[in-house]
Design an enzyme around this catalytic site. Structure first.
Site, mmCIF file in Angstrom:
data_model
loop_
_atom_site.group_PDB
_atom_site.id
_atom_site.type_symbol
_atom_site.label_atom_id
_atom_site.label_comp_id
_atom_site.label_asym_id
_atom_site.label_seq_id
_atom_site.Cartn_x
_atom_site.Cartn_y
_atom_site.Cartn_z
ATOM 1 N N ASP A 1 0.800 -1.242 0.000
ATOM 2 C CA ASP A 1 0.000 0.000 0.000
ATOM 3 C C ASP A 1 0.826 1.283 0.000
ATOM 4 O O ASP A 1 0.334 2.334 -0.385
ATOM 5 C CB ASP A 1 -1.033 0.002 1.157
ATOM 6 C CG ASP A 1 -0.413 0.189 2.535
ATOM 7 O OD1 ASP A 1 0.806 -0.037 2.688
ATOM 8 O OD2 ASP A 1 -1.167 0.544 3.476
ATOM 9 N N ASN B 1 7.953 -9.558 4.283
ATOM 10 C CA ASN B 1 6.737 -9.125 4.957
ATOM 11 C C ASN B 1 5.515 -9.674 4.235
ATOM 12 O O ASN B 1 5.346 -9.445 3.028
ATOM 13 C CB ASN B 1 6.638 -7.602 4.989
ATOM 14 C CG ASN B 1 5.359 -7.137 5.684
ATOM 15 O OD1 ASN B 1 5.235 -7.259 6.897
ATOM 16 N ND2 ASN B 1 4.401 -6.642 4.912
ATOM 17 N N GLU B 2 4.699 -10.410 4.970
ATOM 18 C CA GLU B 2 3.389 -10.878 4.486
ATOM 19 C C GLU B 2 3.424 -11.576 3.141
ATOM 20 O O GLU B 2 2.660 -11.227 2.238
ATOM 21 C CB GLU B 2 2.402 -9.700 4.429
ATOM 22 C CG GLU B 2 2.219 -9.014 5.765
ATOM 23 C CD GLU B 2 1.224 -7.850 5.714
ATOM 24 O OE1 GLU B 2 0.827 -7.446 4.618
ATOM 25 O OE2 GLU B 2 0.856 -7.377 6.797
ATOM 26 N N ASN C 1 1.527 -10.255 11.719
ATOM 27 C CA ASN C 1 0.722 -9.035 11.623
ATOM 28 C C ASN C 1 -0.740 -9.440 11.776
ATOM 29 O O ASN C 1 -1.207 -10.335 11.054
ATOM 30 C CB ASN C 1 0.930 -8.363 10.264
ATOM 31 C CG ASN C 1 2.380 -7.947 10.056
ATOM 32 O OD1 ASN C 1 3.164 -7.907 10.997
ATOM 33 N ND2 ASN C 1 2.732 -7.621 8.825
ATOM 34 N N TYR D 1 -4.955 -8.171 12.470
ATOM 35 C CA TYR D 1 -5.888 -7.043 12.382
ATOM 36 C C TYR D 1 -7.317 -7.432 12.763
ATOM 37 O O TYR D 1 -8.269 -6.924 12.199
ATOM 38 C CB TYR D 1 -5.853 -6.456 10.960
ATOM 39 C CG TYR D 1 -4.571 -5.680 10.700
ATOM 40 C CD1 TYR D 1 -4.509 -4.321 10.973
ATOM 41 C CD2 TYR D 1 -3.437 -6.302 10.220
ATOM 42 C CE1 TYR D 1 -3.337 -3.600 10.760
ATOM 43 C CE2 TYR D 1 -2.266 -5.595 10.000
ATOM 44 C CZ TYR D 1 -2.216 -4.245 10.273
ATOM 45 O OH TYR D 1 -1.060 -3.539 10.068
ATOM 46 N N TYR E 1 -9.468 -5.274 9.806
ATOM 47 C CA TYR E 1 -9.800 -5.891 8.517
ATOM 48 C C TYR E 1 -10.771 -7.061 8.692
ATOM 49 O O TYR E 1 -11.487 -7.431 7.770
ATOM 50 C CB TYR E 1 -8.532 -6.362 7.799
ATOM 51 C CG TYR E 1 -7.706 -5.215 7.258
ATOM 52 C CD1 TYR E 1 -8.229 -4.340 6.306
ATOM 53 C CD2 TYR E 1 -6.410 -4.984 7.696
ATOM 54 C CE1 TYR E 1 -7.489 -3.279 5.811
ATOM 55 C CE2 TYR E 1 -5.648 -3.934 7.203
ATOM 56 C CZ TYR E 1 -6.203 -3.089 6.262
ATOM 57 O OH TYR E 1 -5.467 -2.044 5.775
ATOM 58 N N GLU F 1 2.691 -6.092 13.567
ATOM 59 C CA GLU F 1 1.733 -5.083 13.101
ATOM 60 C C GLU F 1 0.403 -5.345 13.776
ATOM 61 O O GLU F 1 -0.062 -6.493 13.810
ATOM 62 C CB GLU F 1 1.502 -5.155 11.579
ATOM 63 C CG GLU F 1 2.582 -4.548 10.731
ATOM 64 C CD GLU F 1 2.212 -4.533 9.237
ATOM 65 O OE1 GLU F 1 1.001 -4.551 8.901
ATOM 66 O OE2 GLU F 1 3.140 -4.514 8.420
ATOM 67 N N TRP G 1 1.340 -0.906 14.310
ATOM 68 C CA TRP G 1 1.330 -0.366 12.952
ATOM 69 C C TRP G 1 0.427 0.837 12.946
ATOM 70 O O TRP G 1 -0.746 0.673 13.244
ATOM 71 C CB TRP G 1 0.826 -1.408 11.942
ATOM 72 C CG TRP G 1 0.982 -0.942 10.522
ATOM 73 C CD1 TRP G 1 0.007 -0.508 9.679
ATOM 74 C CD2 TRP G 1 2.223 -0.858 9.805
ATOM 75 N NE1 TRP G 1 0.562 -0.166 8.479
ATOM 76 C CE2 TRP G 1 1.905 -0.352 8.527
ATOM 77 C CE3 TRP G 1 3.560 -1.121 10.120
ATOM 78 C CZ2 TRP G 1 2.894 -0.125 7.557
ATOM 79 C CZ3 TRP G 1 4.520 -0.907 9.172
ATOM 80 C CH2 TRP G 1 4.184 -0.413 7.898
ATOM 81 N N LYS H 1 -3.074 4.652 9.855
ATOM 82 C CA LYS H 1 -2.868 3.841 11.064
ATOM 83 C C LYS H 1 -1.785 4.423 11.970
ATOM 84 O O LYS H 1 -1.444 3.832 13.001
ATOM 85 C CB LYS H 1 -2.541 2.398 10.690
ATOM 86 C CG LYS H 1 -3.727 1.706 9.997
ATOM 87 C CD LYS H 1 -3.545 0.217 9.883
ATOM 88 C CE LYS H 1 -4.675 -0.397 9.076
ATOM 89 N NZ LYS H 1 -4.630 -0.028 7.637
HETATM 90 C C1 E9O Z 1 1.431 -4.355 5.590
HETATM 91 C C2 E9O Z 1 1.478 -2.862 5.727
HETATM 92 O O1 E9O Z 1 2.447 -2.351 4.865
HETATM 93 N N1 E9O Z 1 0.329 -4.898 6.370
HETATM 94 C C3 E9O Z 1 -0.960 -4.314 6.034
HETATM 95 C C4 E9O Z 1 -0.910 -2.819 6.363
HETATM 96 C C5 E9O Z 1 -2.253 -2.095 6.202
HETATM 97 O O2 E9O Z 1 -2.480 -1.155 6.939
HETATM 98 C C6 E9O Z 1 0.111 -2.238 5.429
HETATM 99 O O3 E9O Z 1 0.186 -0.851 5.520
HETATM 100 O O4 E9O Z 1 -3.028 -2.436 5.364
HETATM 101 C C7 E9O Z 1 -2.059 -5.036 6.717
HETATM 102 C C8 E9O Z 1 -2.421 -6.305 6.025
HETATM 103 C C9 E9O Z 1 -3.625 -6.870 6.694
HETATM 104 C C10 E9O Z 1 -4.167 -8.064 6.018
HETATM 105 C C11 E9O Z 1 -5.273 -8.564 6.879
HETATM 106 C C12 E9O Z 1 -5.938 -9.721 6.334
HETATM 107 C C13 E9O Z 1 -6.902 -10.180 7.385
HETATM 108 C C14 E9O Z 1 -7.819 -11.184 6.880
HETATM 109 C C15 E9O Z 1 -8.608 -11.697 7.986
#
Ligand code: E9O
Length: 596
Positions: A166, A403-404, A470, A472, A476, A508, A553, A573
């Site tokens: 992003d 990362n991810e 990470n 959320y 999310y 995160e 994060w 964030k």
């Molecule tokens: C990477 C970071 O660079 N992680 C992202 C961050 C965001 O704010 C981004 O800025 O979007 C979050 C990824 C979250 C994925 C969650 C998926 C959950 C599914 C249940």
């Protein structure tokens, strides 16, 4: 070639070429044929270092080829020495001409490269340095570009410019360009490894020279000295520091190590390096600094600021270190690419613990084997450079390989079939095995981690020394449902601890928060919600003594690509705004982390 930070002393000199350069975009790729490396037909001025995107409207989303050109007259005192051109960071691919001759090419933004240019230089006139830079989002690169027509983070919508992450894909000469004068035979690289024996610090060093030096030298640290005997250009020594002050966040003591090439009378080259004596290790579910368990508090960050973009911005970094201290953070992760060398030096001086990450963000393993192979080569070469650059920093306590990473691109709606998914998981397992082995070969002294995200396969964590995730829940997923989110998080942490028995860090967790937006009861996007969300996560962690760290994060709001998930082209964030004003959450974290 070593990547020692440029230095000026009795045997070495420097010219920093920062300032205004000529600049011209080359969307047709005609410049090389038309010899733009000599003269740009219609240049405008641009600052170096800086990203080009926020300076010129017509360059805002431009990621194609662009030319930089400057002129430099060399001091006559430099004659007879080797002259090295060092580019701190060119994002993503660069090609360099000196007086019309190509001297080097480089791939991968965020890391320095150096090339000797003595042969190409003139002493009786001005020298022309020209550098092309482009940041095209190609699928074989690291970070990879999006699949054709695809892209967009989280599959919400295709972002613009298209990326697999992003943050905004800033482009340009992002760090200083230097000319360095060094002796013909000179110190090219120094590797320092420190261990602890009782109260003593043991400093082992390896020195490599250019020019196959076969003479003698000295290594000195305070009043402790060791002789160096070079063979085929290399020498090793061990220095014992009785009753050493060990480097830690509480006492980030640095010793100055000076290496000298000398026959006892004449000094032919010398280089000084600030080092910290410390050990870092993983035992069971703990991370040990100097044998004592540590818990990381802090953030994932970005190198991002208004107008300068990803260009070196020392005022921003000094302010950020002040705010890290104010809020009581002892660590951060260099999400999602290596930060400037000066910033690593500041971390050493200020006792900040750094998880040092390469730009491997947005990887997925449903893409073809060819792409995976090319990305592996790119990942490995970026790691070689990162470790060459940062291996001697006590603040770097861990390497992060990605990362991810995902099984499939986030914008693919149709799920993979079971066998396809299995194949992708296995491709990822092999990929990370290779990277882990390579990192361990290059530096066996630091733990290595991978940052996984919700839904990512657990198999990929198995190889690594520390589990970083990470999460959320409450943003999310389970938006607005913080009680449930905390339960799901707690259950998952317990499971991970059971399964791996290794240190776990949540690298995160956070919520987009519009500064000045409030609600009671707390609702998504408000400052109250951010505080409540962070409170739940920190409470869950506090009840689990096995947790090795919590990194929020993000440190500050940052610029993103355009898309419906990112209001105003921003990820909100941050605990601080983009101009570093505190949100309510900053005050909350300060209370948690400092007790004040
Ligand atoms: C990477 C970071 O660079 N992680 C992202 C961050 C965001 O704010 C981004 O800025 O979007 C979050 C990824 C979250 C994925 C969650 C998926 C959950 C599914 C249940």
């Amino acid at each position: 070639q070593g990547l020692l930070y440029p230095q000026r002393n009795e045997t070495r000199d420097l010219i920093d070429l920062s300032g205004l350069w000529q600049f011209q975009m080359d969307p047709q790729g005609e410049g090389e044929a038309q010899r733009w490396f000599r003269k740009l037909p219609a240049p405008r001025m641009i600052p170096v270092p800086c990203s080009w995107n926020d300076l010129f409207d017509d360059a805002h989303t431009y990621l194609g080829l662009a030319w930089y050109r400057t002129e430099v007259w060399l001091p006559s005192g430099w004659r007879g020495r080797r002259v090295i051109l060092r580019v701190g960071s060119a994002t993503y691919a660069a090609k360099v001409w000196v007086n019309g001759t190509v001297v080097t090419e480089h791939h991968g933004g965020n890391l320095p490269f150096a090339v000797e240019i003595t042969e190409q230089l003139a002493w009786d006139r001005t020298n022309v340095v020209a550098i092309t830079v482009e940041n095209e989002p190609r699928p074989e690169r690291v970070p990879p570009g999006p699949p054709p027509g695809g892209g967009g983070v989280l599959g919400v919508a295709a972002g613009f410019p298209g990326t697999t992450y992003d943050f905004f894909p800033y482009a340009g000469l992002h760090r200083q360009v230097w000319l360095c004068a060094v002796p013909t035979v000179h110190i090219d690289d120094i590797t320092v490894v420190t261990t602890i024996e009782g109260g003593d610090g043991i400093v082992s060093l390896k020195v490599a020279t250019v020019g196959g030096y076969a003479g003698t030298g000295k290594a000195r640290l305070d009043d402790i000295e060791a002789d160096l005997g070079f063979r085929a250009g290399t020498a090793e020594a061990i220095l014992r520091v009785p009753g050493a002050r060990f480097w830690s966040p509480r006492d980030p003591h640095l010793y100055t190590l000076t290496v000298t090439l000398t026959d006892g009378v004449q000094i032919s080259d010398t280089y000084s390096l600030d080092i910290g004596i410390r050990t870092i290790a993983v035992r069971g579910d703990q991370i040990l600094l100097n044998g004592q368990p540590i818990k990381l508090t802090g953030f994932g960050k970005h190198e991002d600021f208004a107008l300068t973009g990803r260009g070196l911005n020392l005022p921003m970094w000094i302010r950020d270190y002040e705010l890290l201290r104010w809020i009581g953070a002892n660590s951060y992760r260099t999400s999602h690419y290596p930060y400037p060398e000066e910033v690593m030096q500041l971390a050493d001086q200020r006792g900040v613990l750094v998880i040092n990450e390469i730009p491997a963000v947005g990887l997925n393993f449903a893409d073809t084997e060819d792409l995976t192979r090319l990305r592996l080569a790119e990942t490995r070469s970026q790691f070689r450079e990162l470790i060459a650059r940062d291996k001697n920093h006590p603040s770097t306590i861990m390497w992060c390989v990605a990362n991810e990473p995902l099984v499939r691109p986030p914008d693919k709606d149709a799920p993979l079939s079971q066998p396809q998914e299995q194949k992708a998981i296995e491709a990822g397992t092999r990929f990370f095995q290779h990277v882990y082995d390579e990192v361990n070969r290059l530096d066996g002294t630091r733990p290595v981690t991978l940052v996984g995200v919700g839904g990512g396969p657990r198999e990929w964590h198995e190889r690594f020394d520390v589990i970083c995730i990470n999460r959320y829940y409450g943003w999310y997923a389970l938006g607005g449902r913080l009680d449930q989110a905390a339960q799901v998080l707690a259950r998952e942490l317990d499971e991970l601890h059971q399964a791996f028995g290794k240190p776990i860090i949540v690298t995160e967790f956070g919520t987009d928060t519009l500064p000045g937006t409030h609600s009671l009861p707390p609702e998504m996007w408000t400052e109250e919600y951010q505080v409540e969300f962070l409170r739940r996560y920190l409470d869950v962690a506090a009840q689990r003594p096995f947790m090795a760290g919590m990194q929020v994060w993000a440190f500050a709001d940052f610029r993103t690509v355009q898309g419906v998930g990112r209001a105003g082209g921003m990820n909100f964030k941050g605990v601080f705004t983009r101009d570093r004003r505190p949100k309510m959450a900053a005050h909350f974290l300060r209370k948690q982390w400092t007790g004040m």
